[in-house]
Design a protein around this motif. Sequence first.
Motif, PDB file in Angstrom:
ATOM      1  N   ARG A 139     -19.446 -40.219  15.607  1.00 31.30           N
ATOM      2  CA  ARG A 139     -19.888 -41.292  14.710  1.00 31.30           C
ATOM      3  C   ARG A 139     -18.814 -42.359  14.682  1.00 31.30           C
ATOM      4  O   ARG A 139     -17.617 -42.055  14.572  1.00 31.30           O
ATOM      5  CB  ARG A 139     -20.108 -40.728  13.302  1.00 31.30           C
ATOM      6  CG  ARG A 139     -20.299 -41.761  12.199  1.00 31.30           C
ATOM      7  CD  ARG A 139     -20.230 -41.106  10.827  1.00 31.30           C
ATOM      8  NE  ARG A 139     -20.370 -42.082   9.749  1.00 31.30           N
ATOM      9  CZ  ARG A 139     -19.355 -42.749   9.212  1.00 31.30           C
ATOM     10  NH1 ARG A 139     -18.115 -42.534   9.669  1.00 31.30           N
ATOM     11  NH2 ARG A 139     -19.554 -43.612   8.231  1.00 31.30           N
ATOM     12  N   GLY A 143     -21.229 -46.111  11.179  1.00 30.01           N
ATOM     13  CA  GLY A 143     -22.285 -45.130  10.968  1.00 30.01           C
ATOM     14  C   GLY A 143     -23.246 -45.018  12.120  1.00 30.01           C
ATOM     15  O   GLY A 143     -24.330 -44.439  11.976  1.00 30.01           O
ATOM     16  N   SER A 223     -27.730 -44.922   8.140  1.00 29.22           N
ATOM     17  CA  SER A 223     -26.527 -44.742   8.942  1.00 29.22           C
ATOM     18  C   SER A 223     -26.011 -43.311   8.813  1.00 29.22           C
ATOM     19  O   SER A 223     -26.291 -42.604   7.838  1.00 29.22           O
ATOM     20  CB  SER A 223     -25.435 -45.717   8.494  1.00 29.22           C
ATOM     21  OG  SER A 223     -25.117 -45.521   7.118  1.00 29.22           O
ATOM     22  N   LEU A 224     -25.252 -42.887   9.797  1.00 37.35           N
ATOM     23  CA  LEU A 224     -24.630 -41.565   9.757  1.00 37.35           C
ATOM     24  C   LEU A 224     -23.517 -41.564   8.722  1.00 37.35           C
ATOM     25  O   LEU A 224     -22.701 -42.493   8.672  1.00 37.35           O
ATOM     26  CB  LEU A 224     -24.039 -41.209  11.127  1.00 37.35           C
ATOM     27  CG  LEU A 224     -25.016 -40.881  12.251  1.00 37.35           C
ATOM     28  CD1 LEU A 224     -24.259 -40.849  13.584  1.00 37.35           C
ATOM     29  CD2 LEU A 224     -25.689 -39.553  12.002  1.00 37.35           C
ATOM     30  N   VAL A 225     -23.452 -40.537   7.900  1.00 34.05           N
ATOM     31  CA  VAL A 225     -22.386 -40.433   6.907  1.00 34.05           C
ATOM     32  C   VAL A 225     -21.331 -39.411   7.321  1.00 34.05           C
ATOM     33  O   VAL A 225     -20.237 -39.383   6.749  1.00 34.05           O
ATOM     34  CB  VAL A 225     -22.942 -40.085   5.508  1.00 34.05           C
ATOM     35  CG1 VAL A 225     -23.809 -41.217   4.976  1.00 34.05           C
ATOM     36  CG2 VAL A 225     -23.730 -38.781   5.535  1.00 34.05           C
ATOM     37  N   LYS A 240     -27.530 -41.356   5.612  1.00 33.68           N
ATOM     38  CA  LYS A 240     -27.357 -41.779   4.221  1.00 33.68           C
ATOM     39  C   LYS A 240     -28.664 -41.683   3.447  1.00 33.68           C
ATOM     40  O   LYS A 240     -28.711 -41.167   2.341  1.00 33.68           O
ATOM     41  CB  LYS A 240     -26.791 -43.198   4.164  1.00 33.68           C
ATOM     42  CG  LYS A 240     -26.348 -43.600   2.754  1.00 33.68           C
ATOM     43  CD  LYS A 240     -25.534 -44.883   2.777  1.00 33.68           C
ATOM     44  CE  LYS A 240     -24.987 -45.192   1.376  1.00 33.68           C
ATOM     45  NZ  LYS A 240     -24.169 -46.424   1.367  1.00 33.68           N
TER      46      LYS A 240
END
Length: 472
Positions: A139, A143, A223-225, A240
């Motif tokens: 990542r 994100g 988005s990727l957290v 998210k």
Amino acid sequence: MVWAFVFVLLGACCRAEGTNAGLKGRVTQKGLEYGQQFGLEAVKSLLKKEHVPDLNGSYNIPLIGDVGYSVSRIQIQELQLNESVVSFSEGTGVRLVISNAHIQLHGVWRVKVLFVPDSGSFDLSVSDLSLSTELGVSRDDSGRLQVWSSNCRSSIGRLDVKFHDGASWLYNLFTGALQAPLRYEVNRQLCPELGKGISDLERVLKTMQVSAQIDPFAAIDYSLVNKPVIAREHGDMDLKGEFYGVGKHRESPFSPAPFLLPDEGDHMLLLGLSEFSANSAAFVYFTAGALRKNFSDDMIPKRSPVRLNTGSMGLFFPELKQLYPDMPMELHLSARKQPLLTCRPDSLDLVLLGTAEAFVVLPNATLASAFLLDLDASLAGQLHLDSAKVGGSVALTDFSLSVVRSHVGSVQVKTLETLLKLALRMVALPMANKKLKKGFPLPSVYNLSLVNSHVKINQGFVLVATDVQYKA
């Protein structure tokens, strides 16, 4: 490519590490193997449209001397990937192993022997080709998904070439001498070309959106957290999954609670949708003023015994029809607090806290406030999912009414509450359930549709376990 399919699945979808997620996705080994099936077919189709990079060099042939050669316009005519295995590489990403592959190529050759040029076409057959590589995932700070290739190895067991045109009859006599350098050049290109393809994918991922506007009021951040978590039999991602207002990014009063996806390998894809995501959406629509609706009598079902006029409403407000005899009315409904969704095993609980303000429409078309009521309702819901639609059902579990103010005297509260509760159960909810039963169409993402889908409501989140089907 097979890689693209894997990460479309992942991106559409972890153990909790770091920030809690509103949405979770998991691709199982079954999903990865399905991606292999059609992904490799997509690779074949794509490669047949591409030109292999030109090869240039020189080689010394006995009795002839140094031969400078150029091989260009190389195009794949046939590609057989007889044995291939794709699997998760724990802690890294995905590993692809191809063995016993066969490639048939066609191209143009040019040579210069003793300063004399010659040219023609050729057919090149590469057999017993093996390739193994890993695709790592991570990542970035924005994100987005990051990918890279590593540990690429390739080998070619046999290479045969046949020249056409020009002095091909002569060069074909020496194909045995050319096999080794050509095999070396072709093999030397395989891993770098694969690396270029992964770099191209990485550039595409850098430009992908991690949020999307849903309508004029709301957008969603997906988005990727956390970094993807790759285990031996599955790959997990945390998204998210928070809704926010368009133009006004107000902080939601909710925060995602941790939850875990179950160990279930019977389906290709698992999706966890938390109550946090739903409640963040409700907060956005509430603060935007979107949860309000005005009703007039012509919007009330004709079979309803209660009409929006002073004669009908006067049954509950005795002074109303005396102050405003035979006049039309409007009812303005709005949420006084945001709706609250709670997921508990096998049920969705929804609390609605609203207001209903009634107005009399005067002859000059202005509105005179008659009364203001607080309406509190609790609903229990179920979900169902099939390959093309999502639907469900709702039932009323509680309802109460209270008078905030009245400009038309006393109110028959209990009678009005009983009648409204009956109207909800007999009219409003059956109408809603009829639409919910029909369901709402699911969008197709990257030509993927859901099949063999199951939905289960758990504590704090809804789990969707499904297979997918790709249609070109």
